[in-house]
Motif scaffolding. Structure first.
Motif, PDB file in Angstrom:
ATOM      1  N   ASN A 160      -5.348  12.226  10.574  1.00 33.65           N
ATOM      2  CA  ASN A 160      -5.452  10.902  11.211  1.00 33.65           C
ATOM      3  C   ASN A 160      -6.885  10.397  11.306  1.00 33.65           C
ATOM      4  O   ASN A 160      -7.277   9.754  12.289  1.00 33.65           O
ATOM      5  N   ASP A 190     -10.584   8.798   9.033  1.00 38.55           N
ATOM      6  CA  ASP A 190     -10.966   7.870   7.966  1.00 38.55           C
ATOM      7  C   ASP A 190     -11.467   8.711   6.799  1.00 38.55           C
ATOM      8  O   ASP A 190     -12.623   9.113   6.773  1.00 38.55           O
ATOM      9  N   ARG A 237      -5.209   1.504  17.616  1.00 37.92           N
ATOM     10  CA  ARG A 237      -5.840   1.082  16.354  1.00 37.92           C
ATOM     11  C   ARG A 237      -6.150  -0.413  16.409  1.00 37.92           C
ATOM     12  O   ARG A 237      -5.304  -1.222  16.787  1.00 37.92           O
ATOM     13  N   SER A 270       1.410   7.112  13.475  1.00 44.08           N
ATOM     14  CA  SER A 270       0.481   6.956  12.341  1.00 44.08           C
ATOM     15  C   SER A 270       0.226   5.486  12.013  1.00 44.08           C
ATOM     16  O   SER A 270       0.179   5.086  10.848  1.00 44.08           O
ATOM     17  N   ARG A 321      -1.573   2.245  11.036  1.00 39.50           N
ATOM     18  CA  ARG A 321      -2.793   1.902  10.310  1.00 39.50           C
ATOM     19  C   ARG A 321      -2.765   0.440   9.880  1.00 39.50           C
ATOM     20  O   ARG A 321      -1.788  -0.025   9.298  1.00 39.50           O
ATOM     21  N   TYR A 327       3.076   2.229   9.227  1.00 36.25           N
ATOM     22  CA  TYR A 327       3.338   3.296  10.183  1.00 36.25           C
ATOM     23  C   TYR A 327       4.526   4.106   9.665  1.00 36.25           C
ATOM     24  O   TYR A 327       5.118   3.782   8.630  1.00 36.25           O
ATOM     25  N   VAL A 341      -3.785   6.715   5.828  1.00 38.98           N
ATOM     26  CA  VAL A 341      -5.136   6.152   5.779  1.00 38.98           C
ATOM     27  C   VAL A 341      -5.255   5.239   4.563  1.00 38.98           C
ATOM     28  O   VAL A 341      -4.849   5.596   3.459  1.00 38.98           O
TER      29      VAL A 341
END
Length: 477
Positions: A56, A58, A351, A395, A397, A407, A442
């Motif tokens: 999780n 970058d 996020r 998750s 993003r 997600y 990611v």
């Protein structure tokens, strides 16, 4: 805004037994494959004997050509991760960026790695070199280490660590975790546990070992002359804590006992009502409702440009009985107030959209189903983004264009457009459903590649996380 400004995608399989009619093409253009209802997946890593864990973070290099990951084990976790590796997105070539040749199951360990968005450098957790079987890697016994790719295997210790009184300004006293670079590469944020307060907790039996959040600023080194059995470390960046926690929050107040799930707000902060840009981190903080029950809520902390001046709550370096305190100008604010609602609480990593205008998080809707919600960093009422019949797994993003989020839901990676159209028209499934579900999503910086982990099992029955990618293409309509 018309659909043509997003990505186009043929109608996909329904996400549940309820068949949703997708009224117009959505975000992604699929390539031809046997199963044309899903995007084709590319498996980048194939050695099933160990994890390739994106965790999780970058993970894309600034040029979008490499993904960085750690090699932790299920039993040993990060302590047993002896390497930081990267894999080429196009060729599958793997390179070792850092290796601990004498690593043991108790550490030191190296893991939870993130790429700088502007430099060919990575940052990750590194356990103390003084670890032993009796004094192993712990949450409060680690630091952040940077590796510049031009000098592989040469660790640069980021955050100074000083557990010997009198403590040092710009140094911390425990362990930093899940490091994240700011959009300009000048800051690194993280969660934190304090070794001095862990020792106090052990000696008194009272709770003091709380998780909180800190930041480090580039080009402000902190040198230490003293050392105690390898416990103290000089740092190349200046480090402070920015979130205040207490073991005994007042019921019904905004005081918190735990802070985590944090990330930077925007690539360049967020726009305040006065028109000024503000550097900030958003996070989930644990409050007490009026009945004394723990509830997780979304918070934000504004961070001043100058962090070497003590604020009103105490010294930057901390004391024997309290945490290092935030610098002058730090402002901690609560954004959500779910504690009074039947479905209380927020979860996941908060996020931010790339422009910093909106934060996403997970919370339960009126039916008790976990959904994606959004809220402005300036506050106000949250907006429900998704309306699934079952829980969103996580998750979350944002796509780099800021117009959709991805997600994990029902074993698949899904995409949801930000907009006012009906939910069914903003949604589509991108990958086949699997169990275990994909994880650790990611996006590449250019928005052309989405990477994630899948858990695979080898012939001996050992399961490990491997890296996969999908490559959407932007519609030219």
């Amino acid at each position: 805004m018309t659909p043509q400004t997003f990505f186009s995608l043929p109608k996909a399989r329904p996400l549940t037994s309820v068949r949703w009619a997708l009224a117009f093409p959505l975000f992604f253009a699929m390539y031809s494959c046997d199963d044309s209802t899903y995007l084709p997946e590319k498996q980048l890593t194939n050695d099933l004997s160990y994890h390739h864990d994106l965790d999780n973070n970058d993970n894309f290099s600034p040029d979008n050509q490499w993904l960085v990951y750690d090699t932790r084990t299920d039993d040993g976790g990060i302590a047993a991760s002896a390497k930081i590796e990267k894999v080429n997105v196009n060729t599958g070539e793997k390179k070792v960026l850092y290796a601990l040749s004498q690593n043991q199951e108790w550490g030191p360990g190296a893991g939870a790695v993130s790429y700088s968005p502007v430099d060919h450098a990575v940052v990750f957790i590194h356990g103390l070199m003084s670890v032993t079987k009796d004094n192993p890697y712990q949450q409060w016994r680690r630091t952040g280490v940077i590796i510049n790719e031009i000098s592989p295997n040469k660790p640069v210790f980021m955050d100074a660590r000083d557990i010997t009184p009198p403590y040092t300004k710009g140094a911390l006293r425990g362990g930093t975790h899940r490091h994240e670079w700011s959009g300009d590469g000048q800051w690194i944020g993280y969660t934190y546990n304090d070794a001095v307060l862990k020792a106090l907790e052990d000696s008194t039996g009272q709770k003091h070992n709380l998780r909180t959040i800190g930041v480090s600023k580039r080009n402000m080194p902190v040198s230490l002359e003293k050392d105690v059995a390898g416990e103290n470390v000089s740092g190349t960046w200046y480090s402070v804590l920015v979130v205040r926690v207490t073991p005994t929050p007042t019921p019904g107040s905004d005081e918190i006992s735990h802070a985590a799930g944090d990330s930077w707000v925007g690539n360049n902060g967020y726009l305040k009502p006065d028109g000024m840009r503000q550097l900030a981190r958003a996070f989930v903080g644990k409050v007490k409702d009026k009945n004394g029950k723990d509830v997780d809520e979304v918070f934000i902390v504004d961070i001043p440009e100058k962090i070497d001046e003590a604020g009103e709550f105490g010294p930057l370096e901390g004391t024997d009985t309290n945490f290092p305190m935030p610098p002058k100008g730090t402002v901690q604010r609560r954004l959500t107030f779910t504690a009074t609602r039947p479905q209380a609480g927020c979860t996941g990593i908060v996020r931010s959209s790339p422009d910093g205008n909106m934060l996403t998080f997970l919370a339960k809707d009126a039916q008790g189903v976990q959904q994606v919600f959004m809220i402005s960093p300036n506050g106000g009422a949250p907006t429900q983004l998704t309306f699934h019949p079952k829980n969103v797994e996580g998750s979350i993003r944002w796509h780099p264009n800021g117009k959709l989020v991805t997600y994990v839901y029902d074993g698949s990676i899904v995409a949801c457009q930000i907009g006012t159209e009906p939910f069914e028209q903003r949604l589509n499934v991108l990958t086949k459903p699997t169990s275990p579900s994909p994880s650790n999503l990611v996006w590449s910086h250019d928005g052309k590649t989405l990477a994630f982990n899948r858990t695979l099992t080898n012939s001996e029955g050992y399961s490990s996380k491997q890296i996969f990618t999908i490559n959407p293409t932007i519609s030219k309509k």
